[in-house]
Write a protein that holds these residues in place. Sequence first.
Motif, PDB file in Angstrom:
ATOM      1  N   GLU A   1     -38.080  79.627 -53.216  1.00  0.00           N
ATOM      2  CA  GLU A   1     -39.027  78.737 -53.738  1.00  0.00           C
ATOM      3  C   GLU A   1     -40.353  79.471 -54.499  1.00  0.00           C
ATOM      4  O   GLU A   1     -41.186  78.760 -54.837  1.00  0.00           O
ATOM      5  CB  GLU A   1     -39.244  77.821 -52.530  1.00  0.00           C
ATOM      6  CG  GLU A   1     -40.350  78.289 -51.390  1.00  0.00           C
ATOM      7  CD  GLU A   1     -39.492  79.157 -50.220  1.00  0.00           C
ATOM      8  OE1 GLU A   1     -38.253  79.378 -50.882  1.00  0.00           O
ATOM      9  OE2 GLU A   1     -40.041  79.918 -49.572  1.00  0.00           O
ATOM     10  N   GLU A   2     -40.507  80.783 -54.229  1.00  0.00           N
ATOM     11  CA  GLU A   2     -41.451  81.608 -54.237  1.00  0.00           C
ATOM     12  C   GLU A   2     -41.689  81.565 -55.935  1.00  0.00           C
ATOM     13  O   GLU A   2     -41.136  81.588 -56.688  1.00  0.00           O
ATOM     14  CB  GLU A   2     -41.386  82.817 -53.672  1.00  0.00           C
ATOM     15  CG  GLU A   2     -41.753  83.144 -52.513  1.00  0.00           C
ATOM     16  CD  GLU A   2     -43.181  83.225 -52.001  1.00  0.00           C
ATOM     17  OE1 GLU A   2     -43.960  83.000 -52.625  1.00  0.00           O
ATOM     18  OE2 GLU A   2     -43.079  83.254 -50.720  1.00  0.00           O
ATOM     19  N   ASP A   3     -42.996  81.280 -56.541  1.00  0.00           N
ATOM     20  CA  ASP A   3     -43.506  81.261 -57.785  1.00  0.00           C
ATOM     21  C   ASP A   3     -43.341  82.548 -58.555  1.00  0.00           C
ATOM     22  O   ASP A   3     -43.352  82.960 -59.473  1.00  0.00           O
ATOM     23  CB  ASP A   3     -44.627  80.762 -57.960  1.00  0.00           C
ATOM     24  CG  ASP A   3     -45.040  79.217 -57.847  1.00  0.00           C
ATOM     25  OD1 ASP A   3     -43.953  78.510 -57.936  1.00  0.00           O
ATOM     26  OD2 ASP A   3     -46.145  78.913 -57.569  1.00  0.00           O
ATOM     27  N   ASP A   4     -43.234  83.933 -57.726  1.00  0.00           N
ATOM     28  CA  ASP A   4     -43.022  85.161 -58.149  1.00  0.00           C
ATOM     29  C   ASP A   4     -41.876  85.342 -58.908  1.00  0.00           C
ATOM     30  O   ASP A   4     -41.812  86.141 -59.699  1.00  0.00           O
ATOM     31  CB  ASP A   4     -43.059  86.226 -56.869  1.00  0.00           C
ATOM     32  CG  ASP A   4     -44.205  86.073 -55.869  1.00  0.00           C
ATOM     33  OD1 ASP A   4     -45.090  87.236 -56.018  1.00  0.00           O
ATOM     34  OD2 ASP A   4     -44.414  85.180 -55.347  1.00  0.00           O
TER      35      ASP A   4
ATOM     36  N   ALA B   1     -36.260  83.328 -62.435  1.00  0.00           N
ATOM     37  CA  ALA B   1     -35.106  84.448 -61.894  1.00  0.00           C
ATOM     38  C   ALA B   1     -34.280  83.872 -60.654  1.00  0.00           C
ATOM     39  O   ALA B   1     -33.097  83.969 -60.521  1.00  0.00           O
ATOM     40  CB  ALA B   1     -35.610  85.719 -61.697  1.00  0.00           C
ATOM     41  N   GLY B   2     -35.044  82.955 -59.829  1.00  0.00           N
ATOM     42  CA  GLY B   2     -34.090  82.196 -58.769  1.00  0.00           C
ATOM     43  C   GLY B   2     -33.220  81.657 -59.371  1.00  0.00           C
ATOM     44  O   GLY B   2     -31.940  81.426 -59.002  1.00  0.00           O
ATOM     45  N   GLN B   3     -33.647  80.576 -60.260  1.00  0.00           N
ATOM     46  CA  GLN B   3     -32.872  79.761 -61.022  1.00  0.00           C
ATOM     47  C   GLN B   3     -31.643  80.412 -61.577  1.00  0.00           C
ATOM     48  O   GLN B   3     -30.563  79.866 -61.512  1.00  0.00           O
ATOM     49  CB  GLN B   3     -33.803  78.735 -62.019  1.00  0.00           C
ATOM     50  CG  GLN B   3     -33.108  77.471 -62.287  1.00  0.00           C
ATOM     51  CD  GLN B   3     -33.030  76.585 -61.088  1.00  0.00           C
ATOM     52  OE1 GLN B   3     -33.701  76.621 -60.023  1.00  0.00           O
ATOM     53  NE2 GLN B   3     -32.185  75.529 -61.068  1.00  0.00           N
ATOM     54  N   VAL B   4     -32.124  81.455 -62.451  1.00  0.00           N
ATOM     55  CA  VAL B   4     -31.107  82.025 -63.283  1.00  0.00           C
ATOM     56  C   VAL B   4     -29.999  82.736 -62.206  1.00  0.00           C
ATOM     57  O   VAL B   4     -29.139  82.693 -62.289  1.00  0.00           O
ATOM     58  CB  VAL B   4     -31.680  83.036 -64.062  1.00  0.00           C
ATOM     59  CG1 VAL B   4     -30.762  83.894 -64.644  1.00  0.00           C
ATOM     60  CG2 VAL B   4     -32.574  82.371 -65.199  1.00  0.00           C
TER      61      VAL B   4
ATOM     62  N   SER C   1     -36.831  74.983 -51.379  1.00  0.00           N
ATOM     63  CA  SER C   1     -37.328  74.327 -52.303  1.00  0.00           C
ATOM     64  C   SER C   1     -36.743  72.748 -52.301  1.00  0.00           C
ATOM     65  O   SER C   1     -35.595  72.728 -51.669  1.00  0.00           O
ATOM     66  CB  SER C   1     -37.336  74.862 -53.758  1.00  0.00           C
ATOM     67  OG  SER C   1     -35.876  74.726 -54.071  1.00  0.00           O
ATOM     68  N   VAL C   2     -37.641  71.811 -52.632  1.00  0.00           N
ATOM     69  CA  VAL C   2     -37.103  70.522 -52.863  1.00  0.00           C
ATOM     70  C   VAL C   2     -35.832  70.395 -53.506  1.00  0.00           C
ATOM     71  O   VAL C   2     -34.750  69.709 -53.373  1.00  0.00           O
ATOM     72  CB  VAL C   2     -38.118  69.563 -53.468  1.00  0.00           C
ATOM     73  CG1 VAL C   2     -37.718  68.211 -53.608  1.00  0.00           C
ATOM     74  CG2 VAL C   2     -39.228  69.386 -52.580  1.00  0.00           C
ATOM     75  N   GLU C   3     -35.669  71.338 -54.719  1.00  0.00           N
ATOM     76  CA  GLU C   3     -34.440  71.100 -55.549  1.00  0.00           C
ATOM     77  C   GLU C   3     -33.302  71.764 -54.837  1.00  0.00           C
ATOM     78  O   GLU C   3     -32.273  70.983 -55.112  1.00  0.00           O
ATOM     79  CB  GLU C   3     -35.161  72.265 -56.875  1.00  0.00           C
ATOM     80  CG  GLU C   3     -34.260  72.205 -57.938  1.00  0.00           C
ATOM     81  CD  GLU C   3     -33.014  73.180 -57.940  1.00  0.00           C
ATOM     82  OE1 GLU C   3     -32.969  74.118 -57.689  1.00  0.00           O
ATOM     83  OE2 GLU C   3     -31.924  72.513 -58.538  1.00  0.00           O
TER      84      GLU C   3
ATOM     85  N   MET D   1     -29.327  91.281 -54.321  1.00  0.00           N
ATOM     86  CA  MET D   1     -30.145  90.548 -53.414  1.00  0.00           C
ATOM     87  C   MET D   1     -31.674  90.573 -53.977  1.00  0.00           C
ATOM     88  O   MET D   1     -32.316  91.497 -54.478  1.00  0.00           O
ATOM     89  CB  MET D   1     -30.419  91.351 -51.910  1.00  0.00           C
ATOM     90  CG  MET D   1     -31.511  90.376 -51.332  1.00  0.00           C
ATOM     91  SD  MET D   1     -31.169  91.253 -49.594  1.00  0.00           S
ATOM     92  CE  MET D   1     -32.535  90.200 -48.602  1.00  0.00           C
ATOM     93  N   MET D   2     -32.007  89.423 -54.352  1.00  0.00           N
ATOM     94  CA  MET D   2     -33.284  88.985 -55.078  1.00  0.00           C
ATOM     95  C   MET D   2     -34.443  88.808 -54.158  1.00  0.00           C
ATOM     96  O   MET D   2     -34.049  88.079 -53.269  1.00  0.00           O
ATOM     97  CB  MET D   2     -32.886  87.861 -56.067  1.00  0.00           C
ATOM     98  CG  MET D   2     -31.959  87.739 -57.070  1.00  0.00           C
ATOM     99  SD  MET D   2     -32.352  88.555 -58.455  1.00  0.00           S
ATOM    100  CE  MET D   2     -33.611  87.404 -59.024  1.00  0.00           C
ATOM    101  N   LEU D   3     -35.284  89.671 -54.281  1.00  0.00           N
ATOM    102  CA  LEU D   3     -36.756  89.343 -53.673  1.00  0.00           C
ATOM    103  C   LEU D   3     -37.960  88.892 -54.421  1.00  0.00           C
ATOM    104  O   LEU D   3     -38.101  89.421 -55.552  1.00  0.00           O
ATOM    105  CB  LEU D   3     -36.930  90.624 -52.718  1.00  0.00           C
ATOM    106  CG  LEU D   3     -36.017  90.982 -51.740  1.00  0.00           C
ATOM    107  CD1 LEU D   3     -36.171  92.553 -51.582  1.00  0.00           C
ATOM    108  CD2 LEU D   3     -35.764  90.380 -50.662  1.00  0.00           C
TER     109      LEU D   3
END
Length: 651
Positions: free
Chosen positions: A275-278, A289-292, A312-314, A201-203
């Motif tokens: 969508e967070e920039d973190d 990392a969200g994308q990965v 996110s729009v993506e 789980m990614m945060l």
Amino acid sequence: MIAHVALPIPITKTFSYTVPSLWQPYIKPFVRVLVPFTNRRLTGYVVGIEEEDDKNLKEIHDIIDIIPLIDHTMASLCEWASRYYITPIGMVLKYAIPASLQPDRYLLIHKQKGGSIKLEGISLNRACKLYKKETIFKYLEEGAIELRDIFTGEPFFAPLIQSTGTTEPEHVLFIGPVQSRLEYYLTHISKAFKEGGNVLMMLPDYSMTGTYFYNLLNKEFPGRVYWYGTAIKSKARMATYFHARHGKGMVILGNKNCVFLPIAHNSLIIVERHEEDDYRNEEGFRFNAGQVALQRAAIENIPVIAGSASASVELFNRVKNGKFKIIERPLTPFKEYHEIVTKKYRSPFGAIPEEFIDTVKSGVERKERIAIFTPRRDYSSLIQCLDCRKILRCHVCEGIVSYQKKKDGILCSSCNTLSPYARKCPYCGSAFLRFSHIGVEYIEGLLKEHFKDYLVMGVTAETSKEVMRFFEKHKETIPLILVGTHTLSKLYGIKVERLILFGWEELLKIAGYRAEEKSFHILTNLLDALTPQELYIFMDKKAAINTAPFFNMKAFYEAELRKREEASFPPYGRIFLIEVEKKHSLSGAAIIKKIMEEEGIKDNIIGPVVQKKKRLKWKIIVRGKGERLTQALFRLYDLPGVRIEADPLSI
Ligand SMILES: [Zn+2]
Ligand SMILES: [Zn+2]
């Protein structure tokens, strides 16, 4: 034997070394080795092996890992990330296998069948110091001794077992309030546990969203929740590392650091607030990392859940293309809405309009909990002389300076130089300076002065730990005022009655092509985390906008996608930023010419070529996608003074 070694430096090629015969049995793909490079020693990663030898090559100094610390699945994820983010594989591997990952301190030697030295029960690290490393490695290779970690007691050499995956793993975008997201996550975590799987789980961050989910999940699944990331002590992180290798029925929680962590039986990936920039890593290897994580789910062939109040729009586009299934739950509605448009005039409160103070006051009189969002953190990000009209700039680099109240100094936003605040204009000597573009520090100070008996707290990335400690201690709902940046939107479950936005519309000027999207995320996530009953939006008359589109999610995404498609902006094409920095304009111009003429690049350039006067910096924006563009960008990567960034946050 020759080993091809990837080094963690911004150069795309790998380097070849000869391997001394004593290390040859242990050279395997992705083990770390210590090699000479110019006049230094660097940690590199073996990416290729050849049996023949070349005595002209330099020798490998040392071998660090007895077995590779990532499995082949993570290795292929690293290779994908290297190409996707135009980054040498050595830099990606440095992120995936950081220097702080030191399993040998926690591996104990077991079962001594042969050998003349007593090793039982001591750590691998110590054994290698007491005796020769090659002797210990030889015993291990021959099976005379065995390694077990102190956390799980499992043998270290046991291969990592992949989840078998599913034939058609589901990809779900869950849009809804945090409470219903949590319920959805729990259902699917339980399901994964029943099937003997683990969950990643990614945060977005450790101290706020991390604490919130850790506490909730640990209550539900006691002793089965592990955190992985740089924010915790190295021993705790290593404990998670070993449990992830061997255990079953666990949730591995982590921020961007854990996306490359090898996990046995990994059968579900959850990405909270994708969508967070973190999730962006901005140092060394720049990636999201969200994308990965989404790519990881594809490689592991397992389901993925992306959950948020404002996707996110993506991701919304992936739903449109049928790649993600969407599940929606309505957000908690607010009862009252006020829009207050103010004019710039002389207010007794400096940069704060009188109506703003009145709004806070009426909430204070009703003993409400009030949250105030403002986009900036600093006391004032723009200082102007009212006599000569000049804007104060950095004496080193001419960058714009901000005023830092706590340090009573001025800080340069470009070069970070902090200098004392002289209280007068450096150009004309006038003492009439105006602070504008005010932030949390300013509002917090003003409210503390005005509402002396009320608790006023600043909430920024810098103070997030203190804020969380406060709410851990004070579970009851005491009246207070929280003043914060977008960090406020991570205070999950901290209820307030009144939410005030001050300067929110300015985000539209700051954030480039993602401006509308960012503004939408921040507004929606604030409402999601704080569940206010009354919402007040303060806007300056000059910058006032129509807020209606921000409250209609579907229509908002559709409109945003139409705009992006027309301009071929993400998700319809990717953006790469090429920066060139040179001392002399002539050499810079030569590099720029080369870039502009590069096949695969020249037809894709959209951005202007800007030249910053002081530092000789050029920026080129390339838009497009596909293998041809990737290859072209890699060809440019090694040119001197060139830096390439994929999917930049701001352009
Ligand atoms: Zn002046
Ligand atoms: Zn500066």
